[in-house]
Design a protein around this motif. Structure first.
Motif, PDB file in Angstrom:
ATOM      1  N   ALA A 230       0.810  -1.557  -0.244  1.00  0.00           N
ATOM      2  CA  ALA A 230       0.289  -0.379  -0.200  1.00  0.00           C
ATOM      3  C   ALA A 230       0.869   1.079  -0.316  1.00  0.00           C
ATOM      4  O   ALA A 230       0.286   2.018  -0.250  1.00  0.00           O
ATOM      5  CB  ALA A 230      -1.128   0.407   1.255  1.00  0.00           C
ATOM      6  N   ALA A 231       2.287   1.278   0.385  1.00  0.00           N
ATOM      7  CA  ALA A 231       2.939   2.309   0.540  1.00  0.00           C
ATOM      8  C   ALA A 231       3.537   2.642  -0.719  1.00  0.00           C
ATOM      9  O   ALA A 231       3.441   4.120  -1.131  1.00  0.00           O
ATOM     10  CB  ALA A 231       4.126   1.722   1.903  1.00  0.00           C
ATOM     11  N   MET A 235       2.876   6.377  -3.066  1.00  0.00           N
ATOM     12  CA  MET A 235       3.832   6.823  -3.627  1.00  0.00           C
ATOM     13  C   MET A 235       3.522   7.117  -5.073  1.00  0.00           C
ATOM     14  O   MET A 235       3.784   8.576  -5.447  1.00  0.00           O
ATOM     15  CB  MET A 235       5.041   6.240  -3.863  1.00  0.00           C
ATOM     16  CG  MET A 235       5.492   6.611  -2.198  1.00  0.00           C
ATOM     17  SD  MET A 235       5.792   8.659  -1.041  1.00  0.00           S
ATOM     18  CE  MET A 235       6.967   9.503  -3.042  1.00  0.00           C
ATOM     19  N   MET A 236       3.225   5.746  -5.874  1.00  0.00           N
ATOM     20  CA  MET A 236       3.378   5.667  -7.325  1.00  0.00           C
ATOM     21  C   MET A 236       2.153   6.336  -7.877  1.00  0.00           C
ATOM     22  O   MET A 236       1.845   7.507  -8.627  1.00  0.00           O
ATOM     23  CB  MET A 236       2.575   4.234  -7.455  1.00  0.00           C
ATOM     24  CG  MET A 236       4.337   3.741  -7.876  1.00  0.00           C
ATOM     25  SD  MET A 236       6.345   4.570  -8.553  1.00  0.00           S
ATOM     26  CE  MET A 236       5.268   4.208 -10.523  1.00  0.00           C
ATOM     27  N   ALA A 237       0.796   7.032  -7.041  1.00  0.00           N
ATOM     28  CA  ALA A 237      -0.414   7.141  -7.134  1.00  0.00           C
ATOM     29  C   ALA A 237      -0.492   8.440  -6.881  1.00  0.00           C
ATOM     30  O   ALA A 237      -0.411  10.032  -7.173  1.00  0.00           O
ATOM     31  CB  ALA A 237      -1.440   6.257  -6.877  1.00  0.00           C
ATOM     32  N   ALA A 248       8.875  -0.320   1.726  1.00  0.00           N
ATOM     33  CA  ALA A 248       9.437  -1.457   0.620  1.00  0.00           C
ATOM     34  C   ALA A 248      10.506  -0.894  -0.018  1.00  0.00           C
ATOM     35  O   ALA A 248      10.651  -0.705  -0.625  1.00  0.00           O
ATOM     36  CB  ALA A 248       8.061  -1.206   0.146  1.00  0.00           C
ATOM     37  N   PRO A 249      12.146  -1.328   0.797  1.00  0.00           N
ATOM     38  CA  PRO A 249      12.991  -1.337   0.181  1.00  0.00           C
ATOM     39  C   PRO A 249      13.202  -1.795  -1.268  1.00  0.00           C
ATOM     40  O   PRO A 249      13.881  -1.128  -2.272  1.00  0.00           O
ATOM     41  CB  PRO A 249      14.141  -1.741   1.184  1.00  0.00           C
ATOM     42  CG  PRO A 249      13.452  -2.676   1.962  1.00  0.00           C
ATOM     43  CD  PRO A 249      11.395  -1.903   2.475  1.00  0.00           C
ATOM     44  N   GLU A 250      12.192  -3.101  -1.505  1.00  0.00           N
ATOM     45  CA  GLU A 250      12.470  -3.547  -2.613  1.00  0.00           C
ATOM     46  C   GLU A 250      12.114  -2.657  -3.528  1.00  0.00           C
ATOM     47  O   GLU A 250      12.240  -3.814  -5.376  1.00  0.00           O
ATOM     48  CB  GLU A 250      11.805  -4.916  -2.830  1.00  0.00           C
ATOM     49  CG  GLU A 250      10.068  -4.867  -2.187  1.00  0.00           C
ATOM     50  CD  GLU A 250       9.852  -4.986  -0.992  1.00  0.00           C
ATOM     51  OE1 GLU A 250       8.138  -5.032  -0.838  1.00  0.00           O
ATOM     52  OE2 GLU A 250      10.180  -4.537  -0.197  1.00  0.00           O
ATOM     53  N   ASN A 251      10.755  -1.823  -3.116  1.00  0.00           N
ATOM     54  CA  ASN A 251      10.425  -0.857  -4.176  1.00  0.00           C
ATOM     55  C   ASN A 251      11.466   0.397  -4.462  1.00  0.00           C
ATOM     56  O   ASN A 251      11.315   0.825  -5.492  1.00  0.00           O
ATOM     57  CB  ASN A 251       9.391  -0.813  -4.332  1.00  0.00           C
ATOM     58  CG  ASN A 251       8.562  -2.140  -4.437  1.00  0.00           C
ATOM     59  OD1 ASN A 251       7.524  -1.702  -3.115  1.00  0.00           O
ATOM     60  ND2 ASN A 251       8.142  -2.438  -4.972  1.00  0.00           N
ATOM     61  N   LEU A 252      12.196   0.137  -4.427  1.00  0.00           N
ATOM     62  CA  LEU A 252      13.384   1.863  -4.243  1.00  0.00           C
ATOM     63  C   LEU A 252      13.268   1.848  -5.251  1.00  0.00           C
ATOM     64  O   LEU A 252      13.867   2.556  -5.786  1.00  0.00           O
ATOM     65  CB  LEU A 252      14.147   1.993  -3.114  1.00  0.00           C
ATOM     66  CG  LEU A 252      13.590   2.002  -1.206  1.00  0.00           C
ATOM     67  CD1 LEU A 252      14.499   2.192  -0.675  1.00  0.00           C
ATOM     68  CD2 LEU A 252      12.910   3.566  -1.105  1.00  0.00           C
ATOM     69  N   LYS A 471      18.452   4.967   6.930  1.00  0.00           N
ATOM     70  CA  LYS A 471      17.355   5.407   6.613  1.00  0.00           C
ATOM     71  C   LYS A 471      16.999   5.561   5.775  1.00  0.00           C
ATOM     72  O   LYS A 471      17.396   6.438   4.432  1.00  0.00           O
ATOM     73  CB  LYS A 471      17.944   7.123   7.387  1.00  0.00           C
ATOM     74  CG  LYS A 471      15.846   7.876   7.185  1.00  0.00           C
ATOM     75  CD  LYS A 471      16.392   9.390   7.688  1.00  0.00           C
ATOM     76  CE  LYS A 471      15.116  10.481   8.051  1.00  0.00           C
ATOM     77  NZ  LYS A 471      14.375  10.268   6.916  1.00  0.00           N
ATOM     78  N   SER A 472      16.018   4.888   4.712  1.00  0.00           N
ATOM     79  CA  SER A 472      15.654   4.495   2.961  1.00  0.00           C
ATOM     80  C   SER A 472      14.429   5.588   3.170  1.00  0.00           C
ATOM     81  O   SER A 472      12.986   4.259   3.341  1.00  0.00           O
ATOM     82  CB  SER A 472      15.649   3.283   2.687  1.00  0.00           C
ATOM     83  OG  SER A 472      14.807   2.109   3.224  1.00  0.00           O
ATOM     84  N   GLY A 473      14.010   6.592   2.488  1.00  0.00           N
ATOM     85  CA  GLY A 473      13.022   7.473   2.210  1.00  0.00           C
ATOM     86  C   GLY A 473      12.858   6.903   0.877  1.00  0.00           C
ATOM     87  O   GLY A 473      13.569   7.096   0.042  1.00  0.00           O
TER      88      GLY A 473
END
Length: 500
Positions: A230-231, A235-237, A248-252, A471-473
């Motif tokens: 959902a996070a 972000m994508m929307a 979701a670090p896999e999506n970074l 800190k992955s943002g």
């Protein structure tokens, strides 16, 4: 011709008016935005940083709503806040703070030295519910000299006192509103609490009467999204503008390749540990704790749960700190040694509870650790808890064998000196080290004591030390001023703005 001329004139007027309208709309559209929607994984249990241990509280209110005498800067430095200056006596026992004049709480009442005395006395009181009460243990007396001057006398020298006053637990509150800050926080900061839609968001508005430098944002909405999928979708929307601690670090990599976004990777103060209940058998046996530590493959957890984001640690201390000692070799991954230690301890067919809070590092990491422990003959019963449940059962109730949590407070190795802290260590020799450290001002001697403290808890395998949380943002590429690193648990919005 007259009619034609008239029509042309009207057409020209219409065209001019239309053009003006387009320019005005374009001008508005191009103007920098003044509101921001910030994603957070966890919803705070309350909004009073002086009455709760959850990091999510400070993530909303630190520097935004509440302020202390001092505050942490984005580089971890301790800077003036409500105190514009201070003097320290030669013996290190008396701190005289000079406060800013004209500071008001959000309800319009004055903030002065009486409020400072009230706040510090309240934090150190015998019946204090402050989660970091130990920060104030060395205060012997607080004296109001005049409305803008307060004198704090310590029972013994404490080289960390100014550092301690920068914690969220040390913010200044008013006696008239202290009891209701959990649901209606009233501070002195540049943002005012507006609304809390439980389960969804907290909204803040700009404080028009702020005593200090004004902020550029008019509104901040903290949106709570715990599910990693959902996070990513939010972000994508562009339903949220920034997610400083993205779950979701896999999506970074995908987000980083999108020109709409900036991926911001830095360091935190978050020592992520497999906490062990040192008072519960058989975890009261150091060999059993050592066995568990040697059964853990840190890198597999970092890769599998955090997609490579994180730094292995062997003790409760941040690797970016100059005084960090690399002790990972003391608890290196060694399943054979783990099984041998269990045999030496006379332990077999062991089943332990593993209670996991919501963050993905805990849920994902817990599954990996359970599999690793199973390889050496330790079974786990996993219980996924909501944050309030975890605080009640594990943190306050000490009803757990194992749990996973990131300790995001700065320089917090001193928690191991508290016998009643949730993992229940409190070794007398360690307490003595921390007592020495507290009263020591010499930098070289302090470094030696800090090293001794790190080695002691590593030797005793108090907990399984996993990794320093990265800190992955991610944020909209037009947003500026977000912290790259997290020297404390905060989403400080005071310097954030949208680029034109």
């Amino acid at each position: 011709m007259v009619q034609f001329s008239s029509l042309s004139q009207k057409a020209l007027s219409f065209t001019a008016a239309t053009a003006m309208s387009v320019l005005m709309v374009s001008s508005i559209a191009m103007a920098a935005k003044t509101d921001i929607r910030v994603g957070m994984v966890l919803e705070p249990p309350n909004l009073d940083p002086t009455g709760g241990a959850a990091a999510a509280i400070d993530e909303v209110v630190y520097a935004n709503i509440f302020e202390g005498l001092t505050r942490f800067g984005p580089d971890g430095s301790v800077n003036p806040a409500l105190a514009k200056s201070w003097e320290i006596s030669d013996d290190g026992l008396v701190y005289t703070f000079k406060l800013h004049d004209g500071v008001k709480f959000h309800d319009g009442s004055d903030m002065n030295a009486e409020d400072v005395k009230f706040s510090l006395d309240r934090a150190r009181a015998e019946d204090s519910t402050n989660a970091q009460k130990a920060l104030f243990a060395d205060i012997a007396n607080i004296e109001v000299v005049d409305p803008t001057t307060v004198k704090v006398t310590l029972s013994k020298a404490n080289g960390s006192f100014l550092f301690n006053t920068a914690w969220g637990d040390a913010v200044i509150v008013a006696p008239e509103t202290a009891d209701t800050n959990a649901t209606n926080p009233v501070g002195t900061g540049p943002f005012i609490f507006e609304n809390w839609a439980k389960g969804d968001n907290v909204k803040l508005g700009k404080n028009p009467d702020y005593w200090g430098e004004g902020v550029k944002l008019d509104n901040v909405t903290f949106k709570f999204i715990s599910d990693p999928t959902a996070a990513f979708a939010a972000m994508m929307a562009e339903d949220v503008d920034a997610f400083p601690n993205f779950p979701a670090p896999e999506n970074l990599p995908q987000l980083g390749a999108d020109p709409r976004f900036n991926v911001i990777v830095g360091s935190t103060e978050g020592e992520t540990i497999l906490a062990m209940n040192n008072k519960k058998a058989p975890l009261d046996n150091v060999k059993v704790r050592q066995a568990i530590s040697h059964a853990i493959n840190r890198q597999a957890i970092i890769d599998g749960a955090m997609f490579g984001y994180g730094t292995p640690i062997g003790t409760h201390f941040a690797p970016h700190n100059p005084d960090y000692v690399d002790l990972t070799a003391q608890s290196a991954y060694d399943p054979k040694k783990a099984m041998a230690l269990l045999e030496e301890a006379g332990v077999k067919d062991l089943t332990l509870s593993l209670k996991l809070p919501p963050p993905s590092y805990a849920r994902r990491g817990g599954e990996i650790i359970a599999a690793q422990l199973r390889e050496v003959g330790i079974n786990t019963e996993i219980a996924n808890l909501e944050w309030a449940q975890w605080l009640e059962q594990a943190f306050r109730g000490k009803d757990f064998d194992l749990t996973i949590v990131s300790h995001t407070e700065p320089f917090d190795i001193g928690i191991y000196a508290r016998p009643d802290y949730y993992f229940q260590y409190g070794d007398p020799d360690f307490i003595a080290i921390i007592d020495q450290l507290t009263g020591e001002a010499d930098p070289i001697k302090r470094s030696e004591l800090i090293a001794s403290a790190q080695k002691k808890i590593s030797d005793d395998a108090v907990n399984g030390y996993l990794f320093q949380l990265a800190k992955s943002g991610v944020a909209n590429a037009k947003i500026k001023g977000l912290w790259e690193n997290s020297p404390t648990q905060a989403n400080d919005m005071t310097g954030v703005y949208w680029e034109d």
